[in-house]
Every structure is written in structure tokens, then in C-alpha cells.
Write a protein that holds these residues in place. Structure first.
Motif, PDB file in Angstrom:
ATOM      1  N   TYR A 135       5.247  12.979   5.808  1.00  0.00           N
ATOM      2  CA  TYR A 135       4.344  13.020   4.660  1.00  0.00           C
ATOM      3  C   TYR A 135       3.558  11.713   4.538  1.00  0.00           C
ATOM      4  N   PHE A 136       4.263  10.605   4.655  1.00  0.00           N
ATOM      5  CA  PHE A 136       3.595   9.300   4.548  1.00  0.00           C
ATOM      6  C   PHE A 136       2.675   9.050   5.749  1.00  0.00           C
ATOM      7  N   LYS A 176       3.943   5.702  -5.666  1.00  0.00           N
ATOM      8  CA  LYS A 176       3.913   5.828  -7.126  1.00  0.00           C
ATOM      9  C   LYS A 176       2.775   6.744  -7.574  1.00  0.00           C
ATOM     10  N   LYS A 177       1.696   6.742  -6.796  1.00  0.00           N
ATOM     11  CA  LYS A 177       0.566   7.606  -7.116  1.00  0.00           C
ATOM     12  C   LYS A 177       0.938   9.084  -7.006  1.00  0.00           C
ATOM     13  N   VAL A 178       1.859   9.396  -6.081  1.00  0.00           N
ATOM     14  CA  VAL A 178       2.294  10.797  -5.902  1.00  0.00           C
ATOM     15  C   VAL A 178       3.643  11.041  -6.591  1.00  0.00           C
ATOM     16  N   ARG A 227       0.833  -1.208   0.000  1.00  0.00           N
ATOM     17  CA  ARG A 227       0.000   0.000   0.000  1.00  0.00           C
ATOM     18  C   ARG A 227       0.869   1.260   0.000  1.00  0.00           C
ATOM     19  N   GLU A 228       1.983   1.208   0.742  1.00  0.00           N
ATOM     20  CA  GLU A 228       2.885   2.357   0.765  1.00  0.00           C
ATOM     21  C   GLU A 228       3.503   2.588  -0.618  1.00  0.00           C
ATOM     22  N   ASP A 266      13.425   6.907  -6.012  1.00  0.00           N
ATOM     23  CA  ASP A 266      12.947   7.667  -4.841  1.00  0.00           C
ATOM     24  C   ASP A 266      12.490   6.708  -3.743  1.00  0.00           C
ATOM     25  N   ILE A 267      11.801   5.646  -4.151  1.00  0.00           N
ATOM     26  CA  ILE A 267      11.305   4.670  -3.165  1.00  0.00           C
ATOM     27  C   ILE A 267      12.479   3.980  -2.482  1.00  0.00           C
TER      28      ILE A 267
END
Length: 860
Positions: free
Chosen positions: A70-71, A48-50, A42-43, A56-57
Motif C-alpha cells: 500500500y505504501f 496520518k493523512k489516510v 513523509r511516510e 498503527d504507525i
């Protein structure tokens, strides 16, 4: 593979892997890791949605304070890249149990304050139990590695998020419960019981826009979730449903939270508490903000399956508002304490359903007082008696009680549903038709002979408030009676023929065609070919024609509902749409039970709904997809997963072959048929061998089959001899050996051909599926979904008529042989035996014995 297949595969593998760990404990580990995978995936999906790139991940870490916050703000928690489930998989041999300990420890530190109650301690059971997975760090690492590789295949990308994880989670809980006995069963409500309660509650709440539901003994959370799913069919926005749950046991409480979170519910719609429901009731509030967070909790629906007849502390509870108006349950049985707790939290227009042991209906003492008050206050709406052995770990009879705070009616609907079920292993299971029939009966409050009855309050008072179901509903089978006159003299009693009046009323003139009266009270069967007479009778033909006329165009209706709207049809509610269409067409048709038709629909819907979910989440192209067919096989003494060909993601290979590859399939089938004939021919030749012939080298030691190599060797010699001396005579040993050899040769060639052609057809089928046109896809979907459903429905009239044939045949045979016939047959047998005795000879004592035997036979 669809979600059912994947869930079954995970269960099978997990069960093999579990070794000596108790199933109830092992459940916590596998489900804990599934939940951690869900949160990790889910994270990643959110990142990826943002617009986070893969790089970056990979840079996500606890040191990046801005990213952490932020998360946390957006998803409620933060997991560093090194602690992600997918990272553990990538680590390969470098993975260690310490990675899991560090990750779980970090997770508990990095929960958003707003989500603290939802996530805090959710992995405690998993974290403290890691040491039980092995005696050393190395063995623990191996066990965990096996587990995470087992569940890594559960897809959680955006395309396949059709409740996959939630489904597998609930499937595993059910399987662990079924295989672990009472320990696991005590927290799990079988899906069918849950669904029944859900349908009753959902109908009551169907006109509400915002709904609150509560389970005070939530266990795994499955019951609460099923209620939510049923209610969601009737609301425009599923986010308008709020879930409240309370559970006493910490590890089971964790299951509730995991299960609710994995259904994609909004965090603010999930309110959970870990505590003793009877001791630690609402109102609920946060200590940091007692005024702002105060909630006395009155909800639209309460549902529960509390522990049966549990001990509880009733001291100082007299003034408790939950019990003050009704009475206190005895200390040894908390059943009514749970019921009153549930009722207290129901809004005036709300509803509750609760599962309880049958004893609450008739036990006296304090429970009798509470029962009386519930009846006098008009709270009990319905009582449903369930089949025994329906819950895992206990065979005691149970009931569902439906209650309301406010009712206009004063009667109680009592339903005896104890006879409708299917046997599955050690347990009984409600079928879809049983669930629908019970739910319809409760919702419509419709009395039915031997099934349901509306009982007035006055009658209950007369029975001293005893609600034992058999007092009001007799569901026992009618005891078969025998007419003494017909038994002695023959004939069929008219009163027994009249017991089939539902058939005679629906099929006028048929009774007179089948039977002729001997007198006013007795008749005889005059139809020689009973089945032919019935099926060809005018009224029967009219009945069958009426059915087919009523269902004319139903296939077009199904095409429009399912094929024209494949990617938009509402899977959760479409079965209801189809069932109502079937019910309306059956309204004017006698004899056919609409719930039999519903069961046919549900059996097909289990296939259709899975396909629709895949199409709607993966796109129309899923119809043209094939997947590796993975099976478990022994490789060097170890179970390994290997590929055995391919399977259609939606399209069955066999259906594609029968539709588009008929010639190739026909050729293989013909060869397979010939192989069966060869096998039969070889067996016949073997059976024709004498015992002496079976002693030769051509027969195996067990003397049950030929030795092919020896047969071939001997046949070779016989062929040489045959050339010299001519053909062997038919039925000689030599001729038989030559026949067997010829058949074995043909068998080998055919086996080789079948294997090669089957492989070729398999490859051609794969290619055909991948190259299907859209028109062909719709044709195949019609053949897979609609044709079998239509065919099964069209068989219903024939099934009804076969039942009638069987009943009439049984009635005729019942009195076909009279008592006089039996006595005559006995007399004939005695006479025949006496004559045979006269032909016997022996010594003096033999003859005296035979003479006495004749006296006993009354044959002198």
C-alpha cells in the motif's frame, strides 16, 4: 526560528562536528541523513493523512505485506517503524550504527518498481561511507547520533512545509562548496548565477502551459530547481513542469535525485540518469519496454554548468547528430561538445543557457570552426560576461551563453556584466540589482553604453568570428584627464563641467547658478555653500517634489498588496509585482537608477518573504508567537546549546518595545547613556593621574585602568580623613580618588538596575507579543515591512544630489591650486628656510655647509 536561521545553525554545528573529515565527503553524510529524515517524515505524514493512528504507525513492519504494498504504491517506498528517523531519536542510548545499516539495506529492498529509477542506490554513498565516521562501531554510532540529533529539529509537518528541507539542503550544499574549494565547487552553481539564467529562461517560456527542462550536467540539481521555480511563476500548475537530469558521478547524481524529490515534485515529473552525457546520450528507454518508454528528448529549455575545459573522447563522433552539422570540439576541451549537446536537445522554439569559460569566445582551431557555424546558423542569441571569482574554487572569467534553435534576428547581444558585483569573502557575488539589470537587458535586447551592445553578424564576420567581449563592449572606466591650461592658470574646463550634462539636463538652470564663465572654455565656482545652493535650487526642489508626487500613495499600495492579503499573496511572484510598480513610478523621474530602487526592494523583500512564508504555513497566530532563543555556550569546557531568553517568531522584540513599551525602553536607554558618561568620566580621571600616582595600589599592573576594590578601600580611609581635616582641594590625588569611587558606586547601582529592568522589559515584551490584537499585528507588520522600504526609497533623490555635490566639489578642488600656486609656496618655503639658516651658528665647516645649502635653495 526561520529557515535561514535554522540552516545557518545547522551549518555552524555541522562544521564544528566535522572534525577531520573532508568537507566534500561530510556533505554526503549530512545531506544523506537529511534526505532519509525527509522520506521518514513523509511516510508518517501520509500515514496520518489516510487515518493511521500512532499505534498503527508503531506496528508498521516489513512482515505486513499488505501495508508494504500500500505504501509502495502511494509514496514509492516503505520504511518499517523500527527504521524511521524519529524512531532512531527515540532509541536514545540504545541507538547503534547497525540500525542505520539495516534501515538503508531494507529501504533498497522496499522500493516500488515504478520508482526504482528515482530511489535505487540513492543511499549508496551514505551507506558505504558510514565507516569513515569513526574507527570503531562505538565512534561511528556517536558521530551518527550527533548528526541525526543536529537535523532532528528541521520541521517537516504539514504546517511548516514551506520548502524548509529543500532550502536547508541547498544552503548546506552552497556552504560546503564555498568552504571546500574546487572539489565541492565543481558541481555547484552559485545561486545568483542560477537565478540569472532562470529569469532569462522563464521569460522565454512564460506563455507555455506545459514545460520540459533539462540539465545534462546536473550536479546537486540546484540549477535545475531554480529554473523550475522561476518558470513556475508564470504557469498555472507547477505539476506541468517536467525535470530531466543527467549526472556522471554517482554521489553527485544522488544529490540531484534527493534535491528534486525534496521539492515535493511529482515522481513522474522527475527523470534522472547516471551516466556520461557526452558518451551516453539519449534516446532513453527502459530495456524491459524499449518501444513504450522510448524518448529522444527534445525539451523547451536546457540549462547547464558543465566542467570547464574537460578532456573528452571525440573519436568516432563525426556522425553523431549532435556534432555533425557544427564540428567536433578538441579532445583537450569539451566545452563546445557540451554546448552542442545542449543545443541538440532544444526544441525549435526552445532556449538554452550554458556557463562556459571565457576562452570559448576567441579560441581558434576546431572551436573557431564551431563558433563560426553557430553564428552562421544564427544560434547565438546573447553572451553575458560575468565577474571573475564568482564560482567557488576557480577565479577564471566565465560567461553565460544564450542560444536558440530558431531565431529571426541575426545580431548577437553582447553584455559585459563583469563590473557589477559585491565582494563577499574571497568571492565576488552578483547583487539582486545586477541580476535584474542583466536579465532585463537580455530579455528586452536593450543596448546600453559601456554595458551592452547589439552586434551585427557582418561585424562579427569582419572580426573573423572572434566574440571576445572587449572587442565589442568597452566597459572600462574613463581615464581621468587633466587640462594643462587650468592646471597652470586655474579655472574649471567647461568640457569637464559638460561631462555632468545628465544632471544639467535634468535640473535646468542649476549649472548657471553654480558656475560663472571666465571665458568660453573655462569657468569658476561661484557658489560658496555648494550643498546648500544645490539643495535649495528651484529645479532641484521640483525634481524632489516630482519624485514624492510619483510615489504618493505607494505606502497604501504596499498595504493593500501585503497587509490586506497576508495569507494569500503569492510569495514567489509578488516581488516582481512590487518592482514593476516601482519602475512605473520612476519612468518620468530622471537621474534615479531604477536598479538602485530594485536593490532596496530586494533587501527588504528578503525579510518580508520569510515572514509571509511563516504566516501562510503556520497561520496568522504565528505573528503572536515567541520561541526560545537558543545559543551555543561553553558549559564545563564543552559547547552546549542553552536558552537565552526569547525571540519573536516574526515580531522583533526591539520593534515591539519601541512601539508599545516606549517608557520602559526610554528609562533603560537613559540609564545606559549615563553608564557611558560614567565610563568616560572614569577614563578622564585616570588620564589625569601622573605617572607617579599610577604606581599606587588603585591602578592595575598594566597601568591602564583602576582596581575598583582598591579604589573603594582607599576612598573609605580618605572619607575619614576628610571628616577630620575638611574637603580635599580640587584636582588633588585624594579628591580624584573620591570622585572615581563615587562614579564606581553609581556604575554598580546602574548596572544592577539596567539588568533587572532589561529582564523585566524582556518578559513584558514576550507577554505583549503573545497578547497582540490583530490590529496591533498589522501595525507592527507595517512598521517592519513597509516603513523601512518607503524611507529607503524616499532617500534616493537625496543620494543622487549628494553624488552631484561630490562630483562638483571634486571638480572645483581639482584645479583650485595651480602649478604657479605650488611654485610660489615652494619659493616662500625656500625663503623662510634661508632666513632661518642665517640665524644658525657653528664652526667653519658647519657654516660652509649651510652656505652651500642656501645656494641649492636659490636663496642667495
Amino acid at each position: 526560528m526561520n529557515k535561514q536561521q535554522l540552516a545557518a545553525k545547522i551549518w555552524q554545528s555541522a562544521n564544528q562536528m566535522r572534525s577531520k573529515i573532508d568537507a566534500n565527503e561530510y556533505k554526503d553524510y549530512i545531506l544523506g541523513f537529511i534526505f532519509y529524515k525527509y522520506l521518514s517524515d513523509r511516510e508518517i505524514i501520509f500515514a496520518k493523512k489516510v487515518d493511521y493512528s500512532d499505534e498503527d504507525i508503531k506496528s508498521l513492519s516489513e512482515e505486513d505485506i499488505e501495508a508494504v504494498e500500500y505504501f509502495k504504491k502511494n509514496i514509492g517506498y516503505f520504511i518499517s517503524y523500527k527504521d524511521l528517523f524519529s524512531t532512531w531519536i527515540k532509541m536514545g542510548k540504545d541507538f547503534d550504527v547497525s540500525n542505520v545499516r539495516d534501515a538503508l539495506s531494507a529501504f533498497s529492498r522496499l522500493i516500488s518498481p515504478a520508482h526504482k529509477k528515482l530511489f535505487d542506490g540513492v543511499f549508496d554513498t551514505l551507506q558505504t561511507g558510514l565507516s569513515k565516521l569513526g574507527e570503531s562501531a562505538a565512534s561511528q554510532t556517536k558521530a551518527i547520533s550527533d548528526l541525526i540529533h543536529l537535523i532532528k529539529g528541521i520541521p517537516m509537518d504539514a504546517k511548516q512545509d514551506y520548502d524548509m528541507l529543500g532550502f536547508i539542503y541547498e544552503y548546506l550544499i552552497g556552504m560546503f562548496a564555498a568552504n571546500a574549494g574546487k572539489k565541492a565547487g565543481e558541481f555547484y552553481t552559485p545561486h545568483e548565477v542560477s537565478l540569472l539564467m532562470s529569469e532569462i529562461i522563464a521569460d522565454h517560456l512564460k506563455d507555455k502551459k506545459e514545460i520540459q527542462i533539462y540539465d545534462p550536467t546536473s550536479g546537486s540539481g540546484s540549477l535545475l530547481i531554480n529554473i523550475g521555480k522561476s518558470v513556475a511563476k508564470h504557469v498555472d500548475d507547477e505539476n506541468n513542469i517536467k525535470y530531466y537530469a543527467q549526472e556522471l558521478k554517482q554521489n553527485t547524481y544522488n544529490l540531484t535525485r534527493m534535491n528534486l524529490v525534496m521539492r515535493g515534485l511529482l515522481p513522474h515529473n522527475i527523470v534522472t540518469r547516471n551516466g556520461d552525457t557526452l558518451e551516453d546520450d539519449w534516446p532513453y528507454f527502459e530495456e524491459s519496454d524499449p518501444i513504450g518508454s522510448y524518448n529522444p528528448l527534445y525539451v523547451d529549455a536546457v540549462v547547464s554548468n558543465p566542467p570547464y575545459s574537460q578532456k573528452w573522447d571525440s573519436d568516432n563522433k563525426d556522425a553523431d547528430p549532435r556534432y555533425a552539422s557544427y564540428g567536433l570540439a578538441p579532445k583537450g576541451k569539451a566545452d563546445y561538445a557540451f554546448l552542442l549537446h545542449d543545443l541538440y536537445h532544444v526544441k525549435p522554439e526552445g532556449i538554452m543557457t550554458i556557463v562556459l569559460p571565457h576562452g570559448v569566445l576567441f579560441r581558434g582551431g576546431e572551436e573557431g570552426v564551431i563558433r563560426k557555424n553557430l553564428i552562421e546558423r544564427n544560434n547565438i542569441d546573447a553572451i553575458i560576461g560575468l565577474p571573475s571569482n564568482i564560482f567557488f574554487g576557480t577565479g577564471i572569467p566565465t560567461i553565460i551563453m544564450v542560444l536558440r534553435q530558431k531565431r529571426e534576428r541575426t545580431d548577437v547581444l553582447i553584455v559585459d556584466a563583469s563590473k557589477g558585483f559585491i565582494k563577499e569573502g574571497k568571492n565576488n557575488k552578483l547583487r539582486a540589482c545586477d541580476i535584474r539589470k542583466i536579465a532585463d537587458t537580455v530579455i528586452k535586447r536593450k543596448p546600453q553604453p559601456k554595458f551592452a551592445r547589439l552586434v551585427t553578424r557582418d561585424e562579427i564576420r569582419e572580426n573573423d568570428y572572434n566574440l571576445n567581449i572587449p572587442r565589442y563592449v568597452d566597459s572600462s572606466e574613463t581615464t581621468e584627464s587633466w587640462d594643462i591650461y587650468a592646471t597652470m592658470f586655474g579655472g574649471i574646463p567647461v568640457k569637464e563641467i559638460d561631462e555632468l550634462n545628465k544632471y544639467w539636463d535634468a535640473l535646468p538652470g542649476l549649472k548657471e547658478t553654480i558656475f560663472s564663465n571666465i571665458s568660453t572654455d573655462y569657468a569658476e565656482l561661484k557658489a560658496d555653500e555648494l550643498k546648500h545652493t544645490i539643495t535649495n535650487h528651484l529645479s532641484v526642489k521640483t525634481f524632489v517634489d516630482s519624485f514624492h508626487q510619483s510615489f504618493a500613495g505607494f505606502d497604501d499600495f504596499l498595504k493593500n498588496e501585503l497587509l490586506a492579503n497576508t495569507e494569500s499573496v503569492k510569495v514567489n511572484s509578488e516581488e516582481t509585482v512590487l518592482s514593476e510598480a516601482i519602475f512605473s513610478r520612476l519612468e518620468s523621474i530622471p537621474l534615479i537608477d531604477k536598479y538602485d530602487a530594485y536593490q532596496i526592494l530586494d533587501d527588504r523583500w528578503n525579510v518580508i518573504s520569510v515572514d509571509l512564508e511563516i504566516i501562510q504555513t503556520e497561520g496568522f497566530s504565528a505573528n503572536k508567537a515567541v520561541d526560545p532563543n537558543m545559543v551555543i555556550k561553553k558549559v564545563k569546557g564543552k559547547d552546549q546549546e542553552v536558552q537565552e531568553g526569547w525571540v519573536g517568531r516574526i515580531m522583533p522584540f526591539e520593534l515591539v518595545q519601541e512601539t508599545y513599551l516606549k517608557n520602559e525602553l526610554k528609562q533603560i536607554k537613559e540609564k545606559e547613556q549615563r553608564l557611558l558618561e560614567i565610563t568616560s568620566g572614569i577614563e578622564e580621571l585616570f588620564d589625569s593621574f601622573s605617572e607617579e600616582e599610577k604606581e599606587g595600589d588603585t591602578v592595575n599592573e598594566a597601568k591602564d585602568s583602576f582596581v575598583n576594590a582598591a579604589v573603594g578601600k582607599e576612598a573609605k580611609l580618605l572619607k575619614v580623613e576628610e571628616k577630620k581635616n575638611g574637603v580635599f582641594e580640587e584636582d588633588t590625588y585624594e579628591a580624584k580618588i573620591l570622585k572615581v569611587d563615587k562614579l564606581i558606586d553609581e556604575q554598580k547601582k546602574l548596572n544592577s538596575q539596567v539588568k533587572a529592568e532589561t529582564a523585566k522589559l524582556h518578559g513584558k515584551t514576550k507577554k505583549t507579543i503573545e497578547e497582540l490584537t490583530d490590529e496591533q499585528v498589522y501595525e507592527l507588520l507595517e512598521l517592519k515591512w513597509i516603513t523601512p522600504l518607503i524611507n529607503s526609497l524616499n532617500n534616493l533623490p537625496g543620494s543622487v544630489l549628494l553624488q552631484l555635490v561630490d562630483k562638483v566639489q571634486a571638480l572645483a578642488e581639482k584645479y583650485a591650486t595651480t602649478f604657479a600656486d605650488v611654485m610660489n609656496e615652494i619659493d616662500k618655503t625656500k625663503s623662510s628656510l634661508a632666513l632661518q639658516i642665517d640665524e644658525l651658528t657653528g664652526n667653519e665647516f658647519d657654516m660652509k655647509g649651510l652656505s652651500e645649502f642656501k645656494v641649492l635653495l636659490n636663496a642667495e
